[in-house]
Design a protein around this motif. Sequence first.
Motif, PDB file in Angstrom:
ATOM      1  N   SER A 223      26.748  33.686  37.050  1.00  0.00           N
ATOM      2  CA  SER A 223      25.871  34.705  37.611  1.00  0.00           C
ATOM      3  C   SER A 223      26.631  36.025  37.658  1.00  0.00           C
ATOM      4  CB  SER A 223      25.439  34.309  39.023  1.00  0.00           C
ATOM      5  OG  SER A 223      26.557  34.350  39.898  1.00  0.00           O
ATOM      6  N   VAL A 224      25.916  37.132  37.734  1.00  0.00           N
ATOM      7  CA  VAL A 224      26.558  38.438  37.849  1.00  0.00           C
ATOM      8  C   VAL A 224      27.444  38.477  39.086  1.00  0.00           C
ATOM      9  CG1 VAL A 224      26.140  40.888  38.298  1.00  0.00           C
ATOM     10  CG2 VAL A 224      24.800  39.695  36.561  1.00  0.00           C
ATOM     11  N   GLU A 225      26.937  37.937  40.187  1.00  0.00           N
ATOM     12  CA  GLU A 225      27.696  37.969  41.445  1.00  0.00           C
ATOM     13  C   GLU A 225      29.015  37.222  41.307  1.00  0.00           C
ATOM     14  OE1 GLU A 225      24.534  37.089  41.095  1.00  0.00           O
ATOM     15  OE2 GLU A 225      23.522  38.785  42.066  1.00  0.00           O
ATOM     16  N   ARG A 226      28.993  36.062  40.647  1.00  0.00           N
ATOM     17  CA  ARG A 226      30.230  35.302  40.472  1.00  0.00           C
ATOM     18  C   ARG A 226      31.198  36.061  39.569  1.00  0.00           C
ATOM     19  NH1 ARG A 226      31.125  29.127  38.018  1.00  0.00           N
ATOM     20  NH2 ARG A 226      33.403  29.342  37.819  1.00  0.00           N
ATOM     21  N   THR A 227      30.696  36.611  38.477  1.00  0.00           N
ATOM     22  CA  THR A 227      31.556  37.352  37.559  1.00  0.00           C
ATOM     23  C   THR A 227      32.226  38.530  38.252  1.00  0.00           C
ATOM     24  OG1 THR A 227      30.385  36.728  35.540  1.00  0.00           O
ATOM     25  CG2 THR A 227      31.547  38.832  35.503  1.00  0.00           C
ATOM     26  N   VAL A 228      31.453  39.289  38.998  1.00  0.00           N
ATOM     27  CA  VAL A 228      32.008  40.459  39.691  1.00  0.00           C
ATOM     28  C   VAL A 228      33.087  40.028  40.680  1.00  0.00           C
ATOM     29  CG1 VAL A 228      31.473  42.282  41.356  1.00  0.00           C
ATOM     30  CG2 VAL A 228      29.998  41.914  39.373  1.00  0.00           C
ATOM     31  N   THR A 229      32.827  38.985  41.451  1.00  0.00           N
ATOM     32  CA  THR A 229      33.807  38.494  42.413  1.00  0.00           C
ATOM     33  C   THR A 229      35.098  38.082  41.712  1.00  0.00           C
ATOM     34  OG1 THR A 229      32.091  37.743  43.946  1.00  0.00           O
ATOM     35  CG2 THR A 229      34.264  36.728  44.159  1.00  0.00           C
ATOM     36  N   GLN A 230      34.960  37.390  40.585  1.00  0.00           N
ATOM     37  CA  GLN A 230      36.134  36.930  39.835  1.00  0.00           C
ATOM     38  C   GLN A 230      36.917  38.094  39.250  1.00  0.00           C
ATOM     39  OE1 GLN A 230      34.387  32.525  38.458  1.00  0.00           O
ATOM     40  NE2 GLN A 230      34.146  34.290  37.112  1.00  0.00           N
ATOM     41  N   LEU A 231      36.227  39.042  38.662  1.00  0.00           N
ATOM     42  CA  LEU A 231      36.919  40.176  38.045  1.00  0.00           C
ATOM     43  C   LEU A 231      37.614  41.046  39.082  1.00  0.00           C
ATOM     44  CD1 LEU A 231      34.402  41.293  35.267  1.00  0.00           C
ATOM     45  CD2 LEU A 231      36.444  39.858  35.038  1.00  0.00           C
ATOM     46  N   LEU A 232      36.962  41.307  40.204  1.00  0.00           N
ATOM     47  CA  LEU A 232      37.596  42.117  41.247  1.00  0.00           C
ATOM     48  C   LEU A 232      38.809  41.394  41.824  1.00  0.00           C
ATOM     49  CD1 LEU A 232      34.518  43.674  43.090  1.00  0.00           C
ATOM     50  CD2 LEU A 232      36.107  44.808  41.521  1.00  0.00           C
ATOM     51  N   ALA A 233      38.747  40.062  41.880  1.00  0.00           N
ATOM     52  CA  ALA A 233      39.904  39.297  42.354  1.00  0.00           C
ATOM     53  C   ALA A 233      41.085  39.466  41.401  1.00  0.00           C
ATOM     54  CB  ALA A 233      39.542  37.820  42.495  1.00  0.00           C
ATOM     55  N   VAL A 234      40.811  39.451  40.094  1.00  0.00           N
ATOM     56  CA  VAL A 234      41.875  39.680  39.108  1.00  0.00           C
ATOM     57  C   VAL A 234      42.449  41.086  39.278  1.00  0.00           C
ATOM     58  CG1 VAL A 234      42.402  39.894  36.643  1.00  0.00           C
ATOM     59  CG2 VAL A 234      40.916  38.047  37.444  1.00  0.00           C
ATOM     60  N   ILE A 235      41.577  42.077  39.401  1.00  0.00           N
ATOM     61  CA  ILE A 235      42.018  43.463  39.552  1.00  0.00           C
ATOM     62  C   ILE A 235      42.877  43.639  40.793  1.00  0.00           C
ATOM     63  CG2 ILE A 235      41.170  45.791  40.105  1.00  0.00           C
ATOM     64  CD1 ILE A 235      38.779  45.192  38.238  1.00  0.00           C
ATOM     65  N   GLU A 236      42.454  43.048  41.894  1.00  0.00           N
ATOM     66  CA  GLU A 236      43.158  43.233  43.160  1.00  0.00           C
ATOM     67  C   GLU A 236      44.557  42.622  43.151  1.00  0.00           C
ATOM     68  OE1 GLU A 236      40.606  41.723  46.185  1.00  0.00           O
ATOM     69  OE2 GLU A 236      39.174  43.384  46.041  1.00  0.00           O
ATOM     70  N   GLN A 237      44.796  41.645  42.289  1.00  0.00           N
ATOM     71  CA  GLN A 237      46.095  40.978  42.268  1.00  0.00           C
ATOM     72  C   GLN A 237      47.013  41.513  41.172  1.00  0.00           C
ATOM     73  OE1 GLN A 237      46.909  39.000  44.800  1.00  0.00           O
ATOM     74  NE2 GLN A 237      44.846  39.470  45.545  1.00  0.00           N
ATOM     75  N   LEU A 238      46.602  42.550  40.468  1.00  0.00           N
ATOM     76  CA  LEU A 238      47.431  43.087  39.387  1.00  0.00           C
ATOM     77  C   LEU A 238      48.745  43.644  39.928  1.00  0.00           C
ATOM     78  CD1 LEU A 238      44.721  44.979  37.295  1.00  0.00           C
ATOM     79  CD2 LEU A 238      45.919  42.882  36.626  1.00  0.00           C
TER      80      LEU A 238
END
Length: 256
Positions: A223-238
């Motif tokens: 879902s869009v919501e799941r994708t956004v949550t996953q991508l922001l999690a990757v970004i936040e841990q860079l």
Amino acid sequence: MSFIDEINPVNALIVGASQGIGLGCVKKLLQDDKIAKVYATSRQPESASELIALADEYPERFICLEMDITDELQIIEVVQKISTQADKLHLVVNCVGLLHEDTLQPEKSLRQINSENLLRYFQINSIGAVLLAKHLLPLLRHRERSVFATISAKLGSIGDNQLGGWYGYRASKAALNMLMRTAAIEYKRSCPKALIVTLHPGTTDTRLSRPFQGNVPAEKLFSVERTVTQLLAVIEQLQEGDSGHFFSWDGSRLPW
């Protein structure tokens, strides 16, 4: 700890926000009190009903701007408008991408390739992103951590290409990865606190992927919501050493 937790206030820009992952990013960020301002672009914001509704709901925090990523003058104008309100950005996510439109469809063989379609793929999927990197640099050059992320695709990985086909989309995403890798090297010298990455979101239930979802297992269609949550999690841990790399939705690095 997320770099966002270390910054107050945080200013974000979502490019291509009228639908899909871009719209989902806007909604998610507006729910986060740490985000002071969310700027968003759309080719036709006046016809993007959900963006209009969000602008009414968050009049102090959300600003929608008109921009076609293929028009460098419009990119310049948007950056200038943001600069009148904010002297820095901390998060930029470019969600603009083209897979199909009207008569343009992914090529299944060499017979289907034509130069106009190839140019269209490169114009939207590759060139627009590096123009953003060019003009956003002043807003990302500051003493706080910032991230410029662009949605790419695993299909743009040359090393992972086992099936062929989809020439224009694959090649334009591979070019995007190279342009962002190169921009990241320059940013490291001139804008050292900014990280540039490309992200594979996985197959997401959006208009872009809808005609091609038939063979996608249910557990791999996000879902869009799941994708956004996953991508922001990757970004936040860079971390600092991650700039210039290509990440999947689960945080793993993808081959070029």
